[in-house]
Design a protein around this motif. Structure first.
Motif, PDB file in Angstrom:
ATOM      1  N   HIS A  72       5.046  52.648  64.826  1.00 32.66           N
ATOM      2  CA  HIS A  72       4.133  52.437  65.589  1.00 32.66           C
ATOM      3  C   HIS A  72       5.139  52.724  67.013  1.00 32.66           C
ATOM      4  O   HIS A  72       4.421  53.899  67.734  1.00 32.66           O
ATOM      5  N   HIS A  75       6.555  56.168  67.026  1.00 32.99           N
ATOM      6  CA  HIS A  75       5.371  56.939  67.528  1.00 32.99           C
ATOM      7  C   HIS A  75       5.685  56.745  68.972  1.00 32.99           C
ATOM      8  O   HIS A  75       5.154  58.029  69.810  1.00 32.99           O
ATOM      9  N   ARG A  76       4.908  55.672  69.300  1.00 32.24           N
ATOM     10  CA  ARG A  76       5.130  55.236  70.883  1.00 32.24           C
ATOM     11  C   ARG A  76       5.940  55.796  71.808  1.00 32.24           C
ATOM     12  O   ARG A  76       5.720  56.542  72.937  1.00 32.24           O
ATOM     13  N   PRO A 311      -0.270  58.389  70.909  1.00 35.42           N
ATOM     14  CA  PRO A 311      -1.047  57.101  71.326  1.00 35.42           C
ATOM     15  C   PRO A 311      -1.563  56.536  72.115  1.00 35.42           C
ATOM     16  O   PRO A 311      -1.361  56.744  72.973  1.00 35.42           O
TER      17      PRO A 311
END
Length: 386
Positions: A72, A75-76, A311
């Protein structure tokens, strides 16, 4: 294999100039090299590291700390999961890590736009400050975007301010004259770039890395980066991170001394380099930015647009078609590199300097001339050590 042998031979037969060391000789060779010929046959390409020749035989796999960065958080920052990254090292260069483009498709757009549109803004310092007022350099993007959008229509026009940009400093602003950082000259470090840097550093085994200073270099096709060592940071136990975007370049990584012959490698758009450990204080340089083989065009990895849905807690922001049009026009004949450093160790302060020296630093800080030997980014001219 014949081409490789020819390339190695042509380097060996290049006549040395008086007083020229091994690093400068190879720098001069690649500065004069011809793309698409055997001249570049000995340059390591980490996007295809299984090649033949003496350079490729140095390439080894590097281990990453996959568990240190969640998918995560990667991805951020616009990165693929660390488990999908390819990472390499070089025999004889402990602490050197090369990560070929780990960015998610389209996400390089954000970082390119930040370098051109936002990081170049005040209060950050740039090379144009020497000859222009703060008001004149207040927003280089706004002053340049129409020039760049219409670049194809009038190639004889004067260059825009963005095209005259050579470097920008972030966070603790590097003083090109004193070659020091100071507590008195700093601005907030960009939070998105700090987050990206922290993820990359953690993946390479440096959890707790703090992004405190950045130097952005803006290259035209005739620009070079002179032979130098990044030793001004007070804590050398932390890595130097390098992010490349735009046209490809040749990077030379040498030894502690200039008489050690460097290793040549390509840096493509999206590639990340980490210099740490024994490799943190090695001589390095960029002798050549390579024009696209297809003429004025972008690397393929920059053709994919940034996703419209990001996101919710991403540090990456949307990029409009209008903004990317400006970025595209710029990058067709240019390259941008971001280097990020931690300056101070935990609980470390800057040493107290005599008032006279402090005053001298303040009056000259940030003023780097393109023909000045202290400036790292050069136009054509080969410079001595910085």
């Amino acid at each position: 294999m014949g081409k490789m042998a020819a390339a190695v031979g042509s380097v060996a037969t290049l006549a040395a100039e008086p007083g020229e060391d091994a690093f400068r000789k190879l720098f001069r060779f690649y500065r004069q090299s011809r793309p698409g010929t055997a001249d570049l046959g000995a340059v390591i390409d980490f996007s295809a590291p299984r090649g033949t020749g003496p350079g490729a035989r140095k390439v080894v796999r590097a281990q990453l700390s996959v568990s240190s960065v969640s998918d995560h958080d990667a991805h951020r920052a616009g990165l693929q999961p660390v488990s999908k990254w390819q990472a390499y090292g070089l025999q004889g260069y402990p602490g050197f890590i090369f990560i070929p483009n780990p960015f998610l498709p389209g996400y390089q757009w954000h970082w390119v736009k930040q370098c051109l549109k936002f990081y170049s803004q005040k209060p950050n310092v740039c090379n144009l400050d020497k000859h222009m007022t703060q008001e004149e350099t207040q927003d280089l993007w706004e002053q340049s975007k129409e020039f760049l959008r219409n670049k194809e229509m009038n190639k004889r026009r004067p260059r825009s301010l963005l095209e005259k940009l050579r470097w920008v400093t972030l966070g603790y602003h590097y003083n090109w004259d004193s070659k020091k950082y100071s507590a008195d000259h700093s601005t907030p470090f960009p939070s998105d770039l700090a987050f990206l840097s922290e993820q990359v550093a953690a993946a390479c085994g440096f959890r707790g890395f703090r992004a405190e200073a950045g130097i952005l270099n803006y290259y035209r096709l005739d620009s070079t980066l002179g032979i130098h060592v990044d030793r001004s940071e007070l804590d050398h136990s932390k890595p130097l991170l390098s992010f490349s975007f735009g046209q490809s370049a040749i990077f030379l990584l040498g030894g502690l001394k200039r008489d050690e012959e460097p290793t040549a490698m390509f840096m493509h758009s999206g590639d990340i380099m980490v210099m740490s450990g024994s490799s943190r204080l090695l001589n390095h340089a960029v002798p050549r930015v390579l024009p696209s083989p297809q003429g004025e065009s972008l690397p393929c990895c920059l053709e994919t647009p940034l996703p419209t849905v990001l996101p919710r807690d991403s540090v990456v922001e949307p990029c409009s078609e209008e903004d990317w049009q400006v970025c595209t026009s710029y990058l067709k004949t240019a390259r941008v590199n971001m280097t990020v450093r931690q300056v101070l160790a935990t609980d470390q302060d800057f040493p107290v300097e005599p008032m006279e020296e402090k005053k001298r630093d303040i009056t000259t800080e940030g003023f780097c001339h393109l023909d000045d030997e202290n400036c790292q980014v050069k136009r054509v001219k080969l410079n001595p050590d910085s």
